[in-house]
Scaffold this motif. Sequence first.
Motif, PDB file in Angstrom:
ATOM      1  N   LEU A  27      87.439  57.254  40.285  1.00  0.00           N
ATOM      2  CA  LEU A  27      88.232  56.823  39.139  1.00  0.00           C
ATOM      3  C   LEU A  27      87.340  56.185  38.075  1.00  0.00           C
ATOM      4  N   LEU A  28      86.427  55.330  38.506  1.00  0.00           N
ATOM      5  CA  LEU A  28      85.510  54.692  37.557  1.00  0.00           C
ATOM      6  C   LEU A  28      84.588  55.732  36.907  1.00  0.00           C
ATOM      7  N   ALA A  29      84.148  56.727  37.698  1.00  0.00           N
ATOM      8  CA  ALA A  29      83.275  57.767  37.147  1.00  0.00           C
ATOM      9  C   ALA A  29      84.011  58.576  36.080  1.00  0.00           C
ATOM     10  N   TYR A  30      85.302  58.797  36.289  1.00  0.00           N
ATOM     11  CA  TYR A  30      86.090  59.506  35.279  1.00  0.00           C
ATOM     12  C   TYR A  30      86.202  58.676  33.997  1.00  0.00           C
ATOM     13  N   LEU A  31      86.487  57.389  34.153  1.00  0.00           N
ATOM     14  CA  LEU A  31      86.672  56.525  32.990  1.00  0.00           C
ATOM     15  C   LEU A  31      85.375  56.344  32.200  1.00  0.00           C
ATOM     16  N   LEU A  32      84.242  56.267  32.905  1.00  0.00           N
ATOM     17  CA  LEU A  32      82.972  55.951  32.240  1.00  0.00           C
ATOM     18  C   LEU A  32      82.147  57.184  31.891  1.00  0.00           C
TER      19      LEU A  32
END
Length: 298
Positions: free
Chosen positions: A264-269
């Motif tokens: 999820l963090l990789a998608y957001l960043l």
Amino acid sequence: MRTMRPPGWKIAAVLLVGILAISFGSILVRLALRASGDQSLAFSLVMSAGRLALAALLFAPGWTRPLEGRAGLPFALAAGGFLALHFAFWITSLSYTSVAASTALVTTNPVWVTLLGWWLFGERPSFLTLLGVGVALLGGVLIGLGDSEGGGGANPLLGDFLALLGAVAASCYFLLGREAQRRGLSTWAYVRVAYTAAALLLLPLPYLFGGGYGGYPLEVYAYLLLMALLPQLVGHTSFNWATRHIPPVLVTLAILFEPVGASLLAYLLFGELPGSRVLLGALILLVGVALAVVGGRR
């Protein structure tokens, strides 16, 4: 040395905090790689050694007190060696494969913890625990396969293999850490020894591969400090505390939630969009964890 087991809600809360903290680990590595512009093995070792050295320094004041439970010291030192291997393999894997694939594979350690615990310590798992491990592993594999729907890496096969080696090393680290604490070391004394041993093993290695610790942008050192504070100090220490009170296989099953948070963090960043396989894998993973927890209680 036997200790009173804390209530279940406290163990669950500590594990939740640990999961949230380690979910930032792969993200911080990626940010450091971007800031440095260096994808070499030497820089991967700089990140591995820097993270552990800073964490060890944070525990340095504890060395002024006598070390109790010396029977656990050899296990703590051996755990530090496997911790060094874990970070050397896993952090390097992020130079070659995606965050989703790397974190999914590096968190397959419930399988290795179950098998090694059965082989080395005669800890025969229940049928439900084995079933839960298998189901959760399937979920982790689907998360990794779902990576093909989004962004890949420079050499996914190599990166995936390194992440898998990192999982085996982490499994040995958790089992040895449990034994060190069983033989008298407090959690704080154990992590102080293990983090320091791992840092001392890793610190010279960048120089052997033509690297060093100077000359990087200031952001790189900020990310190294955050790695030491969040995934290492908060994340790993939380899990080490939990292994003192519950079977290591349950701790490593909880860590299987890391790919969900990291993806999820990789998608957001980074725009690494989780595909349908990732979402399906996350659901299967939750079912596997639930089965294993029920089996562990029985």
